[in-house]
Design an enzyme around this catalytic site. Structure first.
Site, PDB file in Angstrom:
ATOM      1  CB  SER A 154      -2.048 -42.927  -9.178  1.00  0.00           C
ATOM      2  OG  SER A 154      -1.009 -42.170  -9.337  1.00  0.00           O
ATOM      3  CE1 TYR A 168      -3.463 -39.358 -13.145  1.00  0.00           C
ATOM      4  CE2 TYR A 168      -1.963 -39.302 -11.789  1.00  0.00           C
ATOM      5  CZ  TYR A 168      -2.107 -40.413 -12.653  1.00  0.00           C
ATOM      6  OH  TYR A 168      -2.093 -41.749 -12.794  1.00  0.00           O
TER       7      TYR A 168
END
Length: 269
Positions: A154, A168
Protein backbone atom coordinates in the site's frame (compact mmCIF):
# COMPACT_ATOMS: atom_id res chain seq x y z
CA UNK A 1 9.71 -9.49 -30.28
CA UNK A 2 6.02 -10.43 -30.24
CA UNK A 3 3.97 -8.10 -28.05
CA UNK A 4 1.22 -10.69 -27.43
CA UNK A 5 3.72 -13.33 -26.30
CA UNK A 6 5.65 -10.80 -24.21
CA UNK A 7 2.64 -10.16 -21.94
CA UNK A 8 0.99 -13.59 -22.20
CA UNK A 9 -0.23 -15.41 -19.07
CA UNK A 10 -2.33 -18.04 -20.85
CA UNK A 11 -2.27 -21.43 -19.11
CA UNK A 12 -0.32 -20.11 -16.13
CA UNK A 13 -1.43 -21.44 -12.74
CA UNK A 14 -2.10 -18.61 -10.30
CA UNK A 15 -3.06 -18.45 -6.62
CA UNK A 16 -4.70 -15.23 -5.38
CA UNK A 17 -5.54 -14.85 -1.69
CA UNK A 18 -8.63 -12.76 -1.14
CA UNK A 19 -9.25 -13.19 -4.85
CA UNK A 20 -13.03 -13.08 -4.62
CA UNK A 21 -13.49 -9.41 -3.75
CA UNK A 22 -11.96 -5.95 -3.97
CA UNK A 23 -8.44 -5.63 -5.36
CA UNK A 24 -8.08 -9.42 -5.34
CA UNK A 25 -11.08 -9.78 -7.64
CA UNK A 26 -9.62 -7.15 -10.00
CA UNK A 27 -6.42 -9.17 -10.23
CA UNK A 28 -8.22 -12.50 -10.60
CA UNK A 29 -10.45 -11.16 -13.37
CA UNK A 30 -7.43 -9.92 -15.30
CA UNK A 31 -5.76 -13.33 -15.20
CA UNK A 32 -8.97 -15.20 -16.06
CA UNK A 33 -9.73 -12.97 -19.04
CA UNK A 34 -6.26 -13.73 -20.37
CA UNK A 35 -6.47 -17.50 -20.12
CA UNK A 36 -4.92 -18.34 -16.75
CA UNK A 37 -6.10 -20.93 -14.25
CA UNK A 38 -6.68 -19.12 -10.96
CA UNK A 39 -7.24 -20.48 -7.47
CA UNK A 40 -8.92 -17.89 -5.27
CA UNK A 41 -8.53 -18.34 -1.52
CA UNK A 42 -10.53 -16.96 1.41
CA UNK A 43 -12.54 -18.19 4.39
CA UNK A 44 -15.95 -17.40 2.82
CA UNK A 45 -16.86 -20.54 0.85
CA UNK A 46 -20.23 -19.30 -0.40
CA UNK A 47 -18.75 -16.15 -1.95
CA UNK A 48 -15.78 -18.05 -3.36
CA UNK A 49 -17.93 -20.59 -5.15
CA UNK A 50 -20.22 -17.92 -6.59
CA UNK A 51 -17.33 -15.82 -7.87
CA UNK A 52 -15.49 -18.86 -9.25
CA UNK A 53 -18.56 -19.95 -11.22
CA UNK A 54 -19.14 -16.45 -12.60
CA UNK A 55 -15.53 -15.91 -13.65
CA UNK A 56 -15.15 -19.33 -15.25
CA UNK A 57 -18.29 -18.74 -17.31
CA UNK A 58 -16.82 -15.43 -18.46
CA UNK A 59 -13.69 -17.17 -19.81
CA UNK A 60 -11.14 -17.62 -21.20
CA UNK A 61 -9.44 -19.10 -18.16
CA UNK A 62 -10.67 -21.12 -15.20
CA UNK A 63 -11.38 -20.04 -11.63
CA UNK A 64 -11.45 -22.41 -8.64
CA UNK A 65 -12.31 -21.46 -5.06
CA UNK A 66 -10.42 -22.92 -2.10
CA UNK A 67 -11.61 -22.19 1.44
CA UNK A 68 -8.96 -21.26 4.00
CA UNK A 69 -8.79 -18.99 7.03
CA UNK A 70 -5.36 -17.50 6.43
CA UNK A 71 -4.98 -16.56 10.09
CA UNK A 72 -4.96 -20.27 10.98
CA UNK A 73 -1.57 -21.89 10.35
CA UNK A 74 -2.99 -25.43 10.19
CA UNK A 75 -5.49 -24.36 7.54
CA UNK A 76 -2.68 -22.86 5.47
CA UNK A 77 -0.81 -26.14 5.73
CA UNK A 78 -3.90 -27.99 4.46
CA UNK A 79 -4.24 -25.45 1.63
CA UNK A 80 -0.65 -26.11 0.64
CA UNK A 81 -1.25 -29.86 0.65
CA UNK A 82 -4.40 -29.50 -1.45
CA UNK A 83 -2.60 -27.37 -4.02
CA UNK A 84 0.17 -29.96 -4.21
CA UNK A 85 -2.43 -32.61 -4.99
CA UNK A 86 -4.27 -30.44 -7.52
CA UNK A 87 -1.15 -29.02 -9.20
CA UNK A 88 1.63 -31.61 -8.90
CA UNK A 89 3.54 -29.86 -11.69
CA UNK A 90 3.64 -26.61 -9.77
CA UNK A 91 2.25 -23.08 -9.86
CA UNK A 92 3.52 -20.02 -11.72
CA UNK A 93 2.23 -17.13 -9.65
CA UNK A 94 1.32 -16.42 -6.02
CA UNK A 95 -0.49 -13.16 -5.25
CA UNK A 96 -0.50 -12.40 -1.53
CA UNK A 97 -3.45 -10.02 -1.44
CA UNK A 98 -5.51 -10.87 1.66
CA UNK A 99 -5.31 -8.25 4.36
CA UNK A 100 -7.08 -6.52 7.20
CA UNK A 101 -7.24 -3.14 8.87
CA UNK A 102 -8.76 -1.86 12.10
CA UNK A 103 -10.62 1.31 11.21
CA UNK A 104 -9.24 4.32 13.01
CA UNK A 105 -8.50 5.14 16.65
CA UNK A 106 -6.30 7.53 18.54
CA UNK A 107 -2.81 6.37 19.44
CA UNK A 108 -3.91 6.31 23.08
CA UNK A 109 -6.93 4.10 22.36
CA UNK A 110 -5.49 1.77 19.71
CA UNK A 111 -6.08 -1.82 20.95
CA UNK A 112 -3.36 -4.41 21.31
CA UNK A 113 -5.59 -6.98 19.63
CA UNK A 114 -5.63 -4.82 16.51
CA UNK A 115 -1.86 -5.08 16.14
CA UNK A 116 -1.91 -8.84 16.58
CA UNK A 117 -4.64 -9.35 13.99
CA UNK A 118 -3.37 -6.90 11.37
CA UNK A 119 0.34 -7.77 11.60
CA UNK A 120 -0.47 -11.47 11.68
CA UNK A 121 -2.54 -11.52 8.51
CA UNK A 122 -0.93 -8.70 6.54
CA UNK A 123 2.68 -9.64 7.21
CA UNK A 124 3.31 -12.98 8.87
CA UNK A 125 0.92 -14.92 6.64
CA UNK A 126 2.45 -13.41 3.51
CA UNK A 127 5.68 -15.09 4.58
CA UNK A 128 3.95 -18.30 5.72
CA UNK A 129 2.11 -18.92 2.45
CA UNK A 130 5.13 -18.01 0.33
CA UNK A 131 7.26 -20.39 2.38
CA UNK A 132 4.83 -23.30 2.13
CA UNK A 133 4.22 -22.85 -1.61
CA UNK A 134 7.90 -22.52 -2.53
CA UNK A 135 8.17 -26.15 -3.69
CA UNK A 136 5.30 -25.57 -6.15
CA UNK A 137 6.75 -22.27 -7.37
CA UNK A 138 10.14 -23.89 -7.91
CA UNK A 139 8.65 -26.58 -10.14
CA UNK A 140 7.55 -23.98 -12.71
CA UNK A 141 10.58 -21.69 -12.37
CA UNK A 142 12.75 -21.30 -15.47
CA UNK A 143 15.61 -19.00 -16.44
CA UNK A 144 13.84 -16.35 -18.53
CA UNK A 145 10.36 -17.46 -17.47
CA UNK A 146 10.55 -17.33 -13.68
CA UNK A 147 7.79 -18.06 -11.24
CA UNK A 148 6.69 -14.99 -9.37
CA UNK A 149 5.32 -13.80 -6.05
CA UNK A 150 3.35 -10.55 -6.01
CA UNK A 151 2.70 -9.01 -2.61
CA UNK A 152 -0.01 -6.38 -2.31
CA UNK A 153 1.31 -3.57 -0.15
CA UNK A 154 0.00 0.00 0.00
CA UNK A 155 1.11 3.58 -0.46
CA UNK A 156 0.32 3.82 3.28
CA UNK A 157 3.43 1.69 3.75
CA UNK A 158 5.51 4.34 1.94
CA UNK A 159 4.05 7.60 3.26
CA UNK A 160 2.60 8.45 6.65
CA UNK A 161 -1.17 8.19 6.19
CA UNK A 162 -3.44 10.98 7.38
CA UNK A 163 -5.78 8.55 9.10
CA UNK A 164 -4.45 6.98 12.31
CA UNK A 165 -3.92 3.35 11.26
CA UNK A 166 -0.58 2.42 12.84
CA UNK A 167 -0.85 -1.37 12.55
CA UNK A 168 -2.01 -1.27 8.91
CA UNK A 169 0.63 1.25 7.79
CA UNK A 170 3.40 -0.56 9.66
CA UNK A 171 2.33 -3.93 8.26
CA UNK A 172 2.43 -2.65 4.69
CA UNK A 173 5.84 -1.03 5.16
CA UNK A 174 7.03 -4.36 6.52
CA UNK A 175 5.52 -6.22 3.54
CA UNK A 176 7.53 -3.97 1.23
CA UNK A 177 10.76 -4.78 3.07
CA UNK A 178 9.90 -8.47 3.30
CA UNK A 179 9.43 -8.38 -0.47
CA UNK A 180 13.01 -7.19 -0.91
CA UNK A 181 14.37 -9.79 1.49
CA UNK A 182 12.55 -12.59 -0.33
CA UNK A 183 13.62 -11.25 -3.73
CA UNK A 184 17.27 -11.26 -2.67
CA UNK A 185 17.05 -14.86 -1.49
CA UNK A 186 14.78 -16.43 -4.12
CA UNK A 187 16.10 -14.86 -7.31
CA UNK A 188 18.70 -17.62 -7.62
CA UNK A 189 15.82 -20.10 -7.71
CA UNK A 190 14.29 -18.21 -10.68
CA UNK A 191 11.49 -16.84 -8.50
CA UNK A 192 10.88 -13.10 -8.61
CA UNK A 193 9.26 -11.31 -5.68
CA UNK A 194 7.74 -7.85 -6.13
CA UNK A 195 5.17 -5.69 -4.38
CA UNK A 196 2.39 -3.52 -5.72
CA UNK A 197 1.51 -0.50 -3.57
CA UNK A 198 -2.02 0.59 -4.48
CA UNK A 199 -3.43 4.03 -3.83
CA UNK A 200 -7.21 4.52 -3.62
CA UNK A 201 -9.22 1.76 -5.32
CA UNK A 202 -12.85 0.80 -4.84
CA UNK A 203 -12.75 -2.03 -2.31
CA UNK A 204 -14.44 -3.11 0.91
CA UNK A 205 -11.54 -1.75 2.93
CA UNK A 206 -11.74 1.66 1.23
CA UNK A 207 -15.55 1.86 0.99
CA UNK A 208 -16.25 4.05 4.03
CA UNK A 209 -13.29 6.33 3.38
CA UNK A 210 -14.23 6.88 -0.25
CA UNK A 211 -17.85 7.56 0.64
CA UNK A 212 -16.95 10.24 3.15
CA UNK A 213 -13.82 11.75 1.56
CA UNK A 214 -14.10 10.96 -2.16
CA UNK A 215 -13.80 14.52 -3.47
CA UNK A 216 -10.99 15.42 -1.09
CA UNK A 217 -9.04 12.26 -1.98
CA UNK A 218 -9.44 12.93 -5.71
CA UNK A 219 -8.03 16.42 -5.20
CA UNK A 220 -4.88 14.83 -3.76
CA UNK A 221 -4.33 12.65 -6.85
CA UNK A 222 -2.71 14.37 -9.85
CA UNK A 223 -4.75 12.22 -12.26
CA UNK A 224 -7.98 13.22 -10.44
CA UNK A 225 -9.49 9.75 -10.22
CA UNK A 226 -9.29 6.56 -8.18
CA UNK A 227 -7.88 3.38 -9.65
CA UNK A 228 -9.87 1.08 -11.94
CA UNK A 229 -9.82 -2.73 -12.06
CA UNK A 230 -7.79 -2.55 -15.28
CA UNK A 231 -5.12 -0.43 -13.56
CA UNK A 232 -4.60 -3.06 -10.88
CA UNK A 233 -4.84 -6.11 -13.15
CA UNK A 234 -2.40 -4.69 -15.69
CA UNK A 235 0.54 -4.29 -13.32
CA UNK A 236 0.10 -7.85 -12.01
CA UNK A 237 -0.17 -9.27 -15.53
CA UNK A 238 3.05 -7.44 -16.40
CA UNK A 239 4.93 -8.85 -13.40
CA UNK A 240 3.66 -12.38 -14.11
CA UNK A 241 4.54 -12.33 -17.81
CA UNK A 242 7.79 -12.52 -19.77
CA UNK A 243 7.72 -8.72 -19.86
CA UNK A 244 8.36 -8.56 -16.11
CA UNK A 245 10.80 -11.47 -15.89
CA UNK A 246 13.79 -9.29 -14.93
CA UNK A 247 11.93 -7.19 -12.36
CA UNK A 248 12.80 -8.41 -8.88
CA UNK A 249 12.53 -6.69 -5.51
CA UNK A 250 10.55 -3.73 -6.83
CA UNK A 251 7.85 -1.80 -4.97
CA UNK A 252 5.51 -0.41 -7.63
CA UNK A 253 3.08 2.35 -6.60
CA UNK A 254 -0.19 2.27 -8.55
CA UNK A 255 -1.69 5.47 -7.23
CA UNK A 256 -2.20 8.01 -10.01
CA UNK A 257 0.66 10.05 -8.58
CA UNK A 258 -0.71 10.42 -5.03
CA UNK A 259 2.75 9.86 -3.53
CA UNK A 260 4.23 12.79 -5.46
CA UNK A 261 1.32 15.17 -5.01
CA UNK A 262 1.81 18.51 -3.29
CA UNK A 263 -1.78 18.49 -2.05
CA UNK A 264 -2.66 17.52 1.49
CA UNK A 265 -6.03 16.68 3.00
CA UNK A 266 -7.44 16.35 6.47
CA UNK A 267 -9.80 13.56 7.57
CA UNK A 268 -11.77 16.23 9.37
CA UNK A 269 -12.80 18.00 6.16
Amino acid sequence: MNLEQLFAVKDKVVVVTGGGSGIGLMITTGFIKNGAKVYIVSRKAKILNKVATELTSMGSGECIGLTCDLQDYEQIQRLSEELQLREPNGINVLVNNSGATWGTATIEEYPDTAFNKVLGLNLQRVFTLTQLLLPLLEKKAKDIKPSCVINIGSIDGIMVPTLVTPAYAASKAAVHHLTKVLAANLGNKNITVNAVAPGPFQSHMMKATLESLHDVIITNIPMRRIGTPEDMAAVCLYLASRAGAYVNGAIIPVDGGALVSNQQYSPNL
